[in-house]
Design a protein around this motif. Structure first.
Motif, PDB file in Angstrom:
ATOM      1  N   LEU A 288       0.813  -1.216   0.000  1.00 25.32           N
ATOM      2  CA  LEU A 288       0.000   0.000   0.000  1.00 25.32           C
ATOM      3  C   LEU A 288       0.845   1.264   0.000  1.00 25.32           C
ATOM      4  CD1 LEU A 288      -2.614  -1.123   2.691  1.00 25.32           C
ATOM      5  CD2 LEU A 288      -3.031  -0.895   0.231  1.00 25.32           C
ATOM      6  N   ASP A 289       2.171   1.095   0.112  1.00 25.26           N
ATOM      7  CA  ASP A 289       3.097   2.224   0.186  1.00 25.26           C
ATOM      8  C   ASP A 289       2.722   3.144   1.350  1.00 25.26           C
ATOM      9  OD1 ASP A 289       5.311   3.713  -0.557  1.00 25.26           O
ATOM     10  OD2 ASP A 289       4.193   4.968  -1.978  1.00 25.26           O
ATOM     11  N   THR A 290       2.432   2.510   2.484  1.00 29.56           N
ATOM     12  CA  THR A 290       1.991   3.225   3.683  1.00 29.56           C
ATOM     13  C   THR A 290       2.834   2.780   4.869  1.00 29.56           C
ATOM     14  OG1 THR A 290      -0.279   3.306   2.854  1.00 29.56           O
ATOM     15  CG2 THR A 290       0.029   3.653   5.210  1.00 29.56           C
ATOM     16  N   PRO A 291       3.387   3.714   5.651  1.00 28.86           N
ATOM     17  CA  PRO A 291       4.195   3.323   6.811  1.00 28.86           C
ATOM     18  C   PRO A 291       3.376   2.516   7.817  1.00 28.86           C
ATOM     19  CG  PRO A 291       4.498   5.646   6.305  1.00 28.86           C
ATOM     20  CD  PRO A 291       3.341   5.183   5.475  1.00 28.86           C
ATOM     21  N   SER A 292       3.951   1.439   8.313  1.00 20.54           N
ATOM     22  CA  SER A 292       3.296   0.642   9.356  1.00 20.54           C
ATOM     23  C   SER A 292       3.387   1.369  10.689  1.00 20.54           C
ATOM     24  CB  SER A 292       3.972  -0.723   9.466  1.00 20.54           C
ATOM     25  OG  SER A 292       5.342  -0.560   9.825  1.00 20.54           O
ATOM     26  N   HIS A 293       2.602   0.911  11.648  1.00 21.77           N
ATOM     27  CA  HIS A 293       2.711   1.492  12.990  1.00 21.77           C
ATOM     28  C   HIS A 293       4.099   1.190  13.535  1.00 21.77           C
ATOM     29  CE1 HIS A 293       1.974   2.326  17.226  1.00 21.77           C
ATOM     30  NE2 HIS A 293       0.883   2.964  16.853  1.00 21.77           N
ATOM     31  N   PRO A 294       4.801   2.183  14.081  1.00 25.61           N
ATOM     32  CA  PRO A 294       6.204   1.991  14.461  1.00 25.61           C
ATOM     33  C   PRO A 294       6.423   1.310  15.802  1.00 25.61           C
ATOM     34  CG  PRO A 294       5.549   4.242  14.894  1.00 25.61           C
ATOM     35  CD  PRO A 294       4.371   3.585  14.223  1.00 25.61           C
ATOM     36  N   ALA A 295       5.360   1.079  16.576  1.00 25.02           N
ATOM     37  CA  ALA A 295       5.546   0.518  17.923  1.00 25.02           C
ATOM     38  C   ALA A 295       4.629  -0.679  18.121  1.00 25.02           C
ATOM     39  CB  ALA A 295       5.291   1.583  18.991  1.00 25.02           C
ATOM     40  N   ARG A 296       4.881  -1.733  17.390  1.00 23.37           N
ATOM     41  CA  ARG A 296       4.065  -2.948  17.476  1.00 23.37           C
ATOM     42  C   ARG A 296       4.702  -3.916  18.465  1.00 23.37           C
ATOM     43  NH1 ARG A 296       5.787  -2.016  12.663  1.00 23.37           N
ATOM     44  NH2 ARG A 296       7.041  -3.910  12.658  1.00 23.37           N
ATOM     45  N   PHE A 297       3.879  -4.480  19.365  1.00 23.15           N
ATOM     46  CA  PHE A 297       4.457  -5.536  20.188  1.00 23.15           C
ATOM     47  C   PHE A 297       4.090  -6.902  19.619  1.00 23.15           C
ATOM     48  CE2 PHE A 297       0.359  -5.858  21.729  1.00 23.15           C
ATOM     49  CZ  PHE A 297       0.048  -5.325  22.971  1.00 23.15           C
ATOM     50  N   PRO A 298       4.889  -7.931  19.897  1.00 23.84           N
ATOM     51  CA  PRO A 298       4.654  -9.257  19.309  1.00 23.84           C
ATOM     52  C   PRO A 298       3.382  -9.882  19.845  1.00 23.84           C
ATOM     53  CG  PRO A 298       6.373  -9.375  20.967  1.00 23.84           C
ATOM     54  CD  PRO A 298       6.060  -7.919  20.802  1.00 23.84           C
ATOM     55  N   SER A 299       2.697 -10.642  19.005  1.00 21.05           N
ATOM     56  CA  SER A 299       1.413 -11.225  19.401  1.00 21.05           C
ATOM     57  C   SER A 299       1.540 -12.167  20.587  1.00 21.05           C
ATOM     58  CB  SER A 299       0.791 -11.967  18.213  1.00 21.05           C
ATOM     59  OG  SER A 299       1.632 -13.018  17.775  1.00 21.05           O
ATOM     60  N   ALA A 300       2.727 -12.756  20.787  1.00 24.35           N
ATOM     61  CA  ALA A 300       2.902 -13.684  21.911  1.00 24.35           C
ATOM     62  C   ALA A 300       2.688 -13.005  23.261  1.00 24.35           C
ATOM     63  CB  ALA A 300       4.297 -14.307  21.860  1.00 24.35           C
ATOM     64  N   LEU A 301       2.901 -11.690  23.317  1.00 30.82           N
ATOM     65  CA  LEU A 301       2.728 -10.991  24.594  1.00 30.82           C
ATOM     66  C   LEU A 301       1.261 -10.906  25.000  1.00 30.82           C
ATOM     67  CD1 LEU A 301       4.307  -9.579  26.866  1.00 30.82           C
ATOM     68  CD2 LEU A 301       3.989  -7.430  25.615  1.00 30.82           C
ATOM     69  N   PRO A 302       0.368 -10.335  24.180  1.00 33.33           N
ATOM     70  CA  PRO A 302      -1.042 -10.364  24.593  1.00 33.33           C
ATOM     71  C   PRO A 302      -1.623 -11.770  24.661  1.00 33.33           C
ATOM     72  CG  PRO A 302      -0.819  -9.507  22.353  1.00 33.33           C
ATOM     73  CD  PRO A 302       0.563  -9.568  22.929  1.00 33.33           C
ATOM     74  N   GLU A 303      -1.166 -12.673  23.796  1.00 35.36           N
ATOM     75  CA  GLU A 303      -1.675 -14.047  23.839  1.00 35.36           C
ATOM     76  C   GLU A 303      -1.446 -14.687  25.198  1.00 35.36           C
ATOM     77  OE1 GLU A 303       0.253 -16.099  20.690  1.00 35.36           O
ATOM     78  OE2 GLU A 303      -0.914 -15.116  19.097  1.00 35.36           O
ATOM     79  N   PHE A 304      -0.277 -14.456  25.780  1.00 33.03           N
ATOM     80  CA  PHE A 304       0.050 -15.043  27.083  1.00 33.03           C
ATOM     81  C   PHE A 304      -0.976 -14.620  28.123  1.00 33.03           C
ATOM     82  CE2 PHE A 304       2.009 -14.761  31.249  1.00 33.03           C
ATOM     83  CZ  PHE A 304       2.652 -15.980  31.391  1.00 33.03           C
ATOM     84  N   PHE A 305      -1.244 -13.317  28.217  1.00 31.65           N
ATOM     85  CA  PHE A 305      -2.142 -12.826  29.265  1.00 31.65           C
ATOM     86  C   PHE A 305      -3.606 -13.109  28.946  1.00 31.65           C
ATOM     87  CE2 PHE A 305       1.718 -10.308  29.923  1.00 31.65           C
ATOM     88  CZ  PHE A 305       1.907 -10.536  31.283  1.00 31.65           C
ATOM     89  N   ILE A 306      -3.972 -13.107  27.678  1.00 36.36           N
ATOM     90  CA  ILE A 306      -5.346 -13.455  27.323  1.00 36.36           C
ATOM     91  C   ILE A 306      -5.639 -14.904  27.703  1.00 36.36           C
ATOM     92  CG2 ILE A 306      -6.941 -13.809  25.391  1.00 36.36           C
ATOM     93  CD1 ILE A 306      -5.560 -11.395  24.022  1.00 36.36           C
ATOM     94  N   ARG A 307      -4.705 -15.806  27.427  1.00 41.09           N
ATOM     95  CA  ARG A 307      -4.884 -17.208  27.806  1.00 41.09           C
ATOM     96  C   ARG A 307      -4.962 -17.372  29.323  1.00 41.09           C
ATOM     97  NH1 ARG A 307      -4.006 -21.000  23.809  1.00 41.09           N
ATOM     98  NH2 ARG A 307      -2.963 -20.261  21.901  1.00 41.09           N
TER      99      ARG A 307
END
Length: 347
Positions: free
Chosen positions: A233-252
């Motif tokens: 899309l030639d669009t900058p991504s969000h610059p501060a993404r955390f890895p999905s494993a972090l929320p997955e741990f606490f959601i589980r």
């Protein structure tokens, strides 16, 4: 059926799935409109009070605690008695000095002393892939080690929030696997110097080891669908993404299927996608419309690039979209996003 986001007039619903919704708006206003005791888990990573201003916005260190406490106060009201607030806060140095800011600790104390939260447990997220920083003290002068750990506070409204650590077991070590294959030959019960006795039950296979509060999660996303589509899309991504494993741990660990998970600094909506994959209902709040619209890419992985572009541009232009659930479609038509003014019943 009343939808949870029907209460949220302060924001605009950009897209929905079968179990979640992304809203664009000021998070404080949206939090204030959540029904009392309606959320099982808040999990978020707020902008850090860094010295150098970022594109996504970050608060000055001196004002940071009061600013963040205002969000936590509103979250406390919306949280169920058995619910939790998990907040990932990175560290920072004071301006022009090789000494640390205490913002995350001052925020924690304010949450407890002023708002009535309890600190259920502190976690530390170690990112072994983080580049050396800050440059001045680490790379140039070499007088400090690189900053590679974030504090993650797990806060609750009671002493006994909903939690089950057995849901986030980790693989056994090689030595433990050898013990499980031959308990009697590998280990014999004995007294330790501490006088703590480890009995034969130590050799039982429970499906994995209980995790420590040090979470080793590399943040090495480089070729994900989200990033590939941002490039397309030639669009900058969000610059501060955390890895999905972090929320997955606490959601589980802290919720069950069907529970409500909310991220009020959603960014690229990693939390919403993790909640969707784990069959939790979710809401995501993000004030930047472009970042919020881009987060829809996470729910369009089964779509060709030209279709993804069409949906993204429609959302960005103000067209509310209903996206398919993250589960594999039954047929090619099931995966198609559908334009709608009336999203499917949620919550």
């Amino acid at each position: 059926m009343t939808k949870l986001f029907d209460h949220l007039s302060s924001g605009t619903v950009l897209y929905t799935t079968e179990v979640g919704a992304q809203l664009c708006g000021e998070s404080q206003s949206l939090l204030a409109e959540l029904p009392p005791e309606s959320v099982d888990l808040f999990i978020t990573s707020p902008p850090f009070p860094l010295l150098r201003k970022k594109a996504y916005g970050n608060e000055d260190q001196k004002e940071y605690v009061a600013w963040l406490t205002a969000f936590a106060k509103l979250a406390h009201t919306a949280l169920k008695p058995t619910g939790s607030l998990v907040i990932d806060i990175g560290g920072a140095y004071q301006r022009g000095r090789p000494v640390r800011s205490l913002h995350q600790f001052r925020a924690l104390i304010a949450f407890i002393d002023e708002l009535g939260y309890f600190l259920a447990e502190e976690f530390y997220w170690f990112n072994p892939a983080r580049l050396p920083s800050p440059i001045e003290w680490v790379n140039k002068r070499k007088i400090r080690a690189k900053d590679a750990v974030n504090t993650v506070w797990w806060l609750s409204k009671t002493d006994l929030p909903k939690a089950d650590i057995s849901k986030v077991r980790i693989p056994y070590s090689d030595s433990m696997q050898r013990l499980l294959r031959n308990p009697e030959g590998y280990y014999r019960p004995k007294d330790r110097p501490s006088e703590h006795v480890i009995g034969s039950a130590f050799g039982l296979d429970n499906g994995g080891a209980l995790p420590p509060n040090l979470l080793v999660i590399p943040n090495t996303e480089s070729n994900s669908f989200y990033l590939r589509m941002c490039q397309y899309l030639d669009t900058p991504s969000h610059p501060a993404r955390f890895p999905s494993a972090l929320p997955e741990f606490f959601i589980r660990m802290l919720t069950e299927p069907g529970d409500v998970v909310v991220d009020f600094f959603s960014g690229s909506n990693t939390t919403g996608k993790a909640a969707e994959d784990l069959n939790r209902r979710w809401l995501a709040f993000e004030k930047d419309r472009k970042y919020a619209a881009l987060s829809a890419l996470r729910f369009l992985e089964d779509q060709p690039p030209e279709t993804v572009k069409k949906h993204y541009e429609s959302i960005l232009a103000g067209q509310k979209m209903e996206l398919s659930a993250a589960k594999p479609p039954q047929s090619s038509g099931d995966a198609e996003a559908r334009r709608t003014d009336e999203p499917s019943a949620l919550f």
